[in-house]
Design a protein around this motif. Structure first.
Motif, PDB file in Angstrom:
ATOM      1  N   ALA A 164       0.208  -5.699   7.258  1.00  0.00           N
ATOM      2  CA  ALA A 164       0.218  -5.409   8.681  1.00  0.00           C
ATOM      3  C   ALA A 164      -1.179  -5.415   9.280  1.00  0.00           C
ATOM      4  CB  ALA A 164       0.876  -4.051   8.929  1.00  0.00           C
ATOM      5  N   VAL A 200       5.061 -11.127 -10.005  1.00  0.00           N
ATOM      6  CA  VAL A 200       4.272 -12.152  -9.326  1.00  0.00           C
ATOM      7  C   VAL A 200       3.426 -12.904 -10.339  1.00  0.00           C
ATOM      8  CG1 VAL A 200       2.460 -12.558  -7.637  1.00  0.00           C
ATOM      9  CG2 VAL A 200       4.230 -10.884  -7.168  1.00  0.00           C
ATOM     10  N   LEU A 244       9.052 -10.871  -2.012  1.00  0.00           N
ATOM     11  CA  LEU A 244       8.543  -9.836  -1.112  1.00  0.00           C
ATOM     12  C   LEU A 244       7.161 -10.205  -0.590  1.00  0.00           C
ATOM     13  CD1 LEU A 244       8.600  -6.986   0.150  1.00  0.00           C
ATOM     14  CD2 LEU A 244       7.554  -6.155  -1.939  1.00  0.00           C
ATOM     15  N   ILE A 245       6.290 -10.660  -1.489  1.00  0.00           N
ATOM     16  CA  ILE A 245       4.925 -10.982  -1.074  1.00  0.00           C
ATOM     17  C   ILE A 245       4.927 -12.094  -0.046  1.00  0.00           C
ATOM     18  CG2 ILE A 245       2.654 -11.689  -1.876  1.00  0.00           C
ATOM     19  CD1 ILE A 245       2.958  -9.635  -3.672  1.00  0.00           C
ATOM     20  N   LEU A 300       6.273 -10.865   3.266  1.00  0.00           N
ATOM     21  CA  LEU A 300       5.336 -10.021   4.003  1.00  0.00           C
ATOM     22  C   LEU A 300       4.254 -10.868   4.642  1.00  0.00           C
ATOM     23  CD1 LEU A 300       4.862  -7.001   1.595  1.00  0.00           C
ATOM     24  CD2 LEU A 300       5.845  -6.952   3.864  1.00  0.00           C
ATOM     25  N   ARG A 301       3.811 -11.907   3.923  1.00  0.00           N
ATOM     26  CA  ARG A 301       2.752 -12.755   4.462  1.00  0.00           C
ATOM     27  C   ARG A 301       3.224 -13.489   5.704  1.00  0.00           C
ATOM     28  NH1 ARG A 301       0.752 -14.926  -0.685  1.00  0.00           N
ATOM     29  NH2 ARG A 301      -0.876 -13.490  -1.352  1.00  0.00           N
ATOM     30  N   LEU A 346       7.582  -0.089   9.080  1.00  0.00           N
ATOM     31  CA  LEU A 346       6.624  -0.930   8.367  1.00  0.00           C
ATOM     32  C   LEU A 346       6.756  -2.395   8.747  1.00  0.00           C
ATOM     33  CD1 LEU A 346       6.491   0.377   4.709  1.00  0.00           C
ATOM     34  CD2 LEU A 346       4.653   0.218   6.351  1.00  0.00           C
ATOM     35  N   ILE A 352       4.413  -6.358  -9.122  1.00  0.00           N
ATOM     36  CA  ILE A 352       3.176  -7.128  -9.316  1.00  0.00           C
ATOM     37  C   ILE A 352       3.253  -7.964 -10.587  1.00  0.00           C
ATOM     38  CG2 ILE A 352       1.906  -5.256 -10.451  1.00  0.00           C
ATOM     39  CD1 ILE A 352      -0.531  -6.284  -8.889  1.00  0.00           C
ATOM     40  N   LEU A 404       5.450  -3.088  12.165  1.00  0.00           N
ATOM     41  CA  LEU A 404       4.063  -2.729  12.411  1.00  0.00           C
ATOM     42  C   LEU A 404       3.178  -3.912  12.811  1.00  0.00           C
ATOM     43  CD1 LEU A 404       2.722  -0.002  12.364  1.00  0.00           C
ATOM     44  CD2 LEU A 404       2.003  -0.434  10.029  1.00  0.00           C
ATOM     45  N   PRO A 405       3.234  -5.041  12.096  1.00  0.00           N
ATOM     46  CA  PRO A 405       2.356  -6.132  12.512  1.00  0.00           C
ATOM     47  C   PRO A 405       2.774  -6.672  13.875  1.00  0.00           C
ATOM     48  CG  PRO A 405       3.615  -6.736  10.548  1.00  0.00           C
ATOM     49  CD  PRO A 405       4.027  -5.382  10.932  1.00  0.00           C
ATOM     50  N   LEU A 420       3.418   0.446  -4.622  1.00  0.00           N
ATOM     51  CA  LEU A 420       2.837  -0.878  -4.404  1.00  0.00           C
ATOM     52  C   LEU A 420       3.512  -1.654  -3.273  1.00  0.00           C
ATOM     53  CD1 LEU A 420       0.570  -2.677  -5.774  1.00  0.00           C
ATOM     54  CD2 LEU A 420       2.520  -3.982  -6.556  1.00  0.00           C
ATOM     55  N   LEU A 459      12.163  -4.172   0.600  1.00  0.00           N
ATOM     56  CA  LEU A 459      11.533  -2.847   0.561  1.00  0.00           C
ATOM     57  C   LEU A 459      12.592  -1.768   0.400  1.00  0.00           C
ATOM     58  CD1 LEU A 459       8.802  -3.103   3.338  1.00  0.00           C
ATOM     59  CD2 LEU A 459       8.450  -2.843   0.897  1.00  0.00           C
TER      60      LEU A 459
END
Lengths: 398, 341
Positions: free
Chosen positions: A249, B281, B292-293, B296-297, B26, B278, B29-30, A240, B308
């Motif tokens: 991403a 959250v 983490l969420i 990442l956002r 990872l 999850i 990547l964005p 996950l 991670l």
């Protein structure tokens, strides 16, 4: 054991003297008939017929196949027709309306299938909308009717629905969401996205799994070592968080269709190791079999060896384990969308719908927002039973 | 045994290196990063004064260096020119979103994350073992069918939804406060018996929710393994010699079925760590999941990267422990042969 040749027209051939090749295709049944003194054996069933016979004995799996067939062959292609409303139709008079009940009798008389009109009242003490049935106004449910306009498969403009509300009436069998959109219709539309995402993801992981697993098993040595390590590495990572990172991403300004394929790619890219491992194990085992040795000696190319001699031996097993990996993908998409990192509105999937049910207060006041979990559970269960049935039928000795 | 342990630990090093490469890829990547996004925003508003501060942060963490150099600096094998020296030197980086070092943001949460995962594993062992043995020894009884159905449901219900529903009822029936890992009055208080009790009570729901699908899988596995063993001639032989059923099962088939059971916990760990993220959250637990969420956002790269890596580390260490347990149980593993599955 090979059949003696029919007397050839040319000069007589002595099979012991020259290298003789029979022109007729080898028929093992006729050969064994001759060996057994002409006793006819019962006609042997084809492997797939045997497979089917074993599968049918598994009642739960057959029932699951029907459930899946219902979802995949009725709801997915004909979602627009089955849903009573269009995907984005908003009813401003029915915001967070509870599910409406169907009735048959009005004032003690049979009146066909109908619902009572909804009457909204604002409760000023609790600041809530309260919906009541107006028992003086029955509104008929129409069948095979013209209702909200939509574009069938995004191509043909149509207004035909399987069933729809009466003119001026409402038909919210599973209630409405915070914008007054019909839950049942949105769940039906969401089916299309949620169910196809699993299949496309599976296709990706299937190709990766068969190719990489086959390479590792067939060639062994260094290639096998590298692929094995890769499989171990990916399997040891928590899925996950990786999905989340990959989904985050995806650029936010992509159109929904790109996001959709991005998510399927992400789900497929992390799912193949299980399948690759199964393929590798089977290929490794089959490589040592004598019929493969025989095929190798007659000069079959590696590709032919794998495709014609090995793959048919475990294709049913492969299909079974592939089926068992679909529910994981459906649940994965649901989880990603639920967290807001997967698909986003205006795309509708079961996970996107559940996104509305994220906090406890929503569940307490509007419990019908949780209803999209029913098809999720149903489909995942059906896939599990169906896959188990396939596996038992493919491999009765396990 | 010692040789095996050393070999197994040595094997972790390349695995962790590969994981760090994946994690770094990872988070890179964005397109863009947290600082560059904020700088464009500030420049658009014409606030040049804050730009200098952000540029200072960029320099400190060498964010403008080439990719490979950035990786080496982040890992801590190469000192950065700006003073950031990386993970292996004990510097986990800076969270741009919180404006604090990563260690300050999630320091307290790491312990609770480990505690939650540990509690879940204990739960899986404690529940799956007796039920698996029961189901196998009383095959096709009502209890067996009941647990099978329950197991399938456990596999099919998404755990975040189960969490929401259980939480709702835990609140309704037992008056547990909603969300969090302790009652609100204990937050910020020193540890006491009451606080410990509150934490334990709050751990029940998340542990069940995270552990349920794993427990279901383990029950099925143990049941199948034990059923295989129960049909073997040595069991019949022991029975013929008049061994009591209970003693017989504990002495022979159970031991044979135990190896795969122990090894499989290692295979379940990744999904458990996933589940913990999850569920945390949904239940608003103070673990690393919710952080983490949001990281990442907002592309808060050092924070997301560290979490991670931490999640992967948890599973890798967990697998190490399960392998060592297996080696302790099964001498064939120690010597180097693979366990017969």
């Amino acid at each position: 054991m090979a059949k003696k040749p029919p007397p050839p027209a040319g000069p007589p051939v002595d099979p012991t003297q020259t290298h003789f090749v029979d022109e007729a295709p080898y028929d093992p049944r006729r050969a064994s008939d001759e060996r057994d003194g002409g006793v006819a054996l019962p006609p042997a069933a084809k492997p797939w017929a045997l497979f089917w016979r074993r599968f049918r004995r598994h009642r739960l799996a057959v029932a699951s196949a029907w459930v899946l067939g219902f979802f995949y062959f009725l709801i997915v292609p004909f979602a627009e027709i089955i849903a009573p409303y269009a995907q984005e139709t908003r009813n401003p008079d029915a915001i967070h309306a509870p599910p409406q009940a169907l009735h048959l009798f009005h004032n003690g008389e049979y009146a066909g299938v109908f619902t009572y009109a909804l009457r909204a009242r604002i409760d000023l003490e609790n600041f809530e909308r309260v919906y009541e049935e107006d028992v003086t106004r029955p509104t008929r449910v129409r069948v095979f009717c013209l209702g909200d306009p939509y574009e069938f498969w995004g191509l043909i403009e149509m207004r035909f629905h399987l069933f729809c509300p009466d003119e001026g009436g409402t038909l919210h069998l599973l209630g409405t969401d915070g914008l007054g959109r019909d839950m049942l219709s949105r769940i039906i539309y969401g089916t299309r996205v949620s169910l196809t995402i699993g299949l496309i993801g599976l296709a990706i992981s299937f190709v990766l799994g068969v190719v990489l697993g086959g390479l590792a098993g067939y060639f062994g040595g260094l290639i096998d070592n590298v692929i094995e390590r890769l499989i171990e590495l990916i399997r040891s990572l928590p899925e996950l968080p990786l999905w989340l990172a990959l989904a985050a991403a995806l650029p936010a300004n992509w159109p929904p269709i790109f996001i959709y394929f991005g998510i399927t790619l992400i789900l497929g890219l992390l799912d193949w190791p299980g399948l690759a491992r199964a393929v590798r194990a089977r290929v490794l085992q089959l490589r040592e079999e004598e019929f493969v040795l025989a095929a190798t000696l007659t000069g079959a190319s590696p590709q032919r060896l794998v495709r014609k001699h090995m793959l048919p031996n475990f294709s049913s097993h492969l299909i079974a384990s592939a089926t068992l990996s679909v529910p994981g993908m459906i649940l994965g998409e649901t989880a990603l969308s639920f967290l807001g990192l997967g698909l986003r509105a205006p795309v509708v999937s079961w996970g996107v719908l559940l996104n509305d049910a994220q906090d406890l207060s929503a569940i307490e006041v509007y419990p019908w927002l949780l209803l999209p979990m029913v098809p999720v559970i149903l489909v995942v269960l059906a896939f599990n039973f169906f896959g188990d049935g396939l596996r038992d039928a493919a491999d009765p000795y396990r | 045994m010692l040789r095996y342990v050393a070999l197994r630990i040595a094997l972790m090093v390349p695995a962790l290196l590969a994981i760090s490469v994946i994690v770094f890829a990872l988070i890179e990547l964005p397109p863009g990063d947290y600082l560059s996004n904020e700088m464009t925003e500030l420049a658009a508003r014409g606030e040049t004064a804050s730009l200098a501060r952000l540029q200072f942060l960029r320099d400190e963490f060498s964010l403008d260096a080439p990719l490979i150099e950035r990786y080496a600096i982040w890992l801590g094998v190469m000192p950065g020119s700006g003073g950031f020296n990386g993970l292996l030197q004990g510097n986990w980086g800076w969270s741009f979103e919180y404006g604090k070092p990563v260690a300050d943001v999630i320091g307290d949460r790491l312990g609770l994350t480990i505690a939650l995962n540990f509690a879940t594993i204990l739960f899986v062992y404690a529940v799956a073992f007796p039920i698996g043995v029961y189901s196998a020894t009383r095959q096709y009884s009502w209890g067996d069918y009941g647990f099978t159905v329950l197991g399938y449901l456990g596999l099919a219900v998404p755990n975040f939804l189960l969490g929401l529903i259980l939480l709702y009822y835990a609140n309704l029936w037992f008056g547990l406060s909603v969300g969090g890992l302790m009652a609100p009055e204990f937050i910020g208080q020193p540890w006491s018996m009451e606080k410990l009790g509150s934490v334990l009570a709050h751990l029940i729901v998340p542990t069940i929710v995270i552990g349920l699908s794993g427990t279901a899988a383990m029950i099925r596995r143990l049941r199948a393994n034990l059923l295989d063993e129960l049909g073997k001639p040595y069991v019949a032989a022991a029975r013929a010699r008049g061994l009591s059923e209970r003693r017989l099962i504990i002495k022979y088939p159970l031991r044979a079925a135990l190896g795969p059971f122990v090894a499989d916990v290692g295979n379940l760990l990744p999904s458990m760590v996933s589940g913990a993220v999850i569920v945390s959250v949904v239940l608003n637990l103070p673990t690393v999941g919710p952080v983490l969420i949001s990281a990442l956002r907002s592309q808060d790269q050092f924070l997301a990267g560290f979490i991670l890596l931490f999640a992967a580390l948890l599973t890798v260490v967990g697998m190490l422990i399960s392998d060592l347990l297996l080696a302790a149980l099964d001498p064939r593993v120690r010597i180097g042969q693979r366990a017969v599955r």
